[in-house]
Design an enzyme around this catalytic site. Structure first.
Site, PDB file in Angstrom:
ATOM      1  N   SER A  76       0.858  -1.185   0.000  1.00 49.76           N
ATOM      2  CA  SER A  76       0.000   0.000   0.000  1.00 49.76           C
ATOM      3  C   SER A  76       0.896   1.237   0.000  1.00 49.76           C
ATOM      4  O   SER A  76       1.748   1.372  -0.871  1.00 49.76           O
ATOM      5  CB  SER A  76      -0.958  -0.037   1.195  1.00 49.76           C
ATOM      6  OG  SER A  76      -1.916   0.995   1.087  1.00 49.76           O
ATOM      7  N   HIS A 113      -2.455  -1.151  -3.409  1.00 47.10           N
ATOM      8  CA  HIS A 113      -3.559  -0.202  -3.264  1.00 47.10           C
ATOM      9  C   HIS A 113      -3.343   0.975  -4.206  1.00 47.10           C
ATOM     10  O   HIS A 113      -2.282   1.606  -4.196  1.00 47.10           O
ATOM     11  CB  HIS A 113      -3.634   0.320  -1.828  1.00 47.10           C
ATOM     12  CG  HIS A 113      -4.124  -0.701  -0.848  1.00 47.10           C
ATOM     13  ND1 HIS A 113      -4.199  -0.457   0.503  1.00 47.10           N
ATOM     14  CD2 HIS A 113      -4.582  -1.969  -1.017  1.00 47.10           C
ATOM     15  CE1 HIS A 113      -4.671  -1.526   1.122  1.00 47.10           C
ATOM     16  NE2 HIS A 113      -4.906  -2.458   0.218  1.00 47.10           N
ATOM     17  N   ASP A 154      -4.523  -4.417   6.001  1.00 52.06           N
ATOM     18  CA  ASP A 154      -4.846  -5.300   4.881  1.00 52.06           C
ATOM     19  C   ASP A 154      -3.668  -6.253   4.666  1.00 52.06           C
ATOM     20  O   ASP A 154      -2.508  -5.861   4.766  1.00 52.06           O
ATOM     21  CB  ASP A 154      -5.103  -4.474   3.611  1.00 52.06           C
ATOM     22  CG  ASP A 154      -5.787  -5.276   2.516  1.00 52.06           C
ATOM     23  OD1 ASP A 154      -6.305  -6.369   2.811  1.00 52.06           O
ATOM     24  OD2 ASP A 154      -5.804  -4.811   1.362  1.00 52.06           O
TER      25      ASP A 154
END
Length: 333
Positions: free
Chosen positions: A12, A39, A132
């Site tokens: 991310s 992401h 995540d």
């Protein structure tokens, strides 16, 4: 004898630079396929495959639906699409429900790949905020695969690797420059023995894919909660087992505790702005009514007083909103 030949990587905030560093350390004849969920903003131009293609010797492409995996190749989830693995081992792209406020998200890739490839799979979590990837690494471990986490002390955003270390018995926690060489060593070793795939995991993958009977299936793998989904406002089910606690609605949205907090905070901020707007519009309308009052006098004065009170209330809401915003942790966009 089976060997590790599938590598799923999640990243991310700070992930693009981290991925460039990692792929630069891999050989051109790597006998494994790489699947990457980074992401991204839905409006991203989708240049990550080109960036990674230039960064190292492996060919990098934007993943295509129904694509068959090839060794020595990198498959990148496109913006605003989940990258999944179908039961037949082919790639699937989905604009399905966001997970942990993200699409593409990391956990759906890890879970679907774990079910299909089992002990052939290595999961890697790199830099990022929130958590995540943690549940996905748990799924990989349950299906017999191996796990690697970037050392959070050197990660631009330590949240994701720290959460993985806290909640998963990871195989390796390494500085970024050591992850590629470790992958090469692991690929040369035999894979771990096959294990039985957890039924709850298969059920969750089916729910995410929008399979029939998702409400009934949710009841089998979790308990109703008093919370609602920040995305669709449906009821959330608290899933059994695993850390951190996770929630899922029957349309497919899913959240860890931290992601749910972030989603609720975003909705709260929207509510603050809506309240300010409504109060300001009330003041504007009442001042207009006072200026055009037929009776004038007391009626106009009452309307102006009400308008002032509405503006004062809007100012109080603004102060509350500013104080609330200061308390919110940083999170991925």
């Amino acid at each position: 004898m089976e060997r590790f030949d599938i590598i799923a990587i999640g990243a991310s905030a700070g992930g693009i630079d981290a991925l460039r560093t990692l792929v630069a350390t891999l050989p051109s004849d790597l006998p494994a396929s790489l699947l990457i969920a980074q992401h991204l903003s839905p409006t991203s131009p989708g240049m990550l495959p080109e960036i990674l293609d230039r960064a190292g010797p492996l060919a990098a492409v934007s993943a295509q639906d129904e694509e068959t995996l090839e060794p020595a190749k990198i498959y990148v989830a496109p913006p605003d699409r989940h990258l999944l693995v179908g039961e037949d081992g082919r790639l699937r792209l989905s604009r399905g429900p966001k997970e942990n406020l993200a699409r593409p998200a990391i956990d759906p890739l890890f879970r679907s790949a774990a079910l299909v490839f089992g002990p052939r799979l290595i999961g890697v979590v790199l830099t990022g905020y929130l958590d995540d990837g943690t549940a996905g690494l748990q799924a990989i471990k349950l299906c017999g695969g191996a796990t690697i986490v970037q050392d959070p002390k050197e990660a631009l955003a330590p949240g994701m690797p720290s959460s993985a270390l806290k909640n998963v018995h990871v195989d390796y926690c390494l500085p970024l420059v050591e992850i590629g060489p470790q992958l090469v060593r692991m690929i040369a070793e035999p894979a771990r023995p096959q294990v039985d795939k957890p039924r709850d995991l298969a059920a969750e993958v089916a729910i995410f894919a929008g399979g029939a009977g998702s409400i009934e299936t949710l009841r089998q793998i979790g308990e109703p909660s008093a919370l609602t989904c920040p995305e669709c406002h449906g009821p959330l089910t608290l899933l059994r087992g695993g850390r951190p606690a996770r929630f899922r609605c029957h349309t497919g949205h899913a959240f860890t505790e931290q992601a749910l907090l972030a989603g609720l905070a975003e909705n709260t901020e929207i509510a603050f702005w809506n309240a300010m707007r409504c109060l300001q519009e009330e003041a504007i309308l009442k001042r207009h009514m006072a200026a055009h009052s037929i009776n004038g006098g007391a009626d106009a004065e009452a309307l102006l007083k009400d308008a002032d009170e509405a503006m004062a209330a809007a100012d109080r809401v603004r102060i509350i909103q500013e104080n609330y915003a200061k308390r919110q942790p940083r999170r991925d966009g």
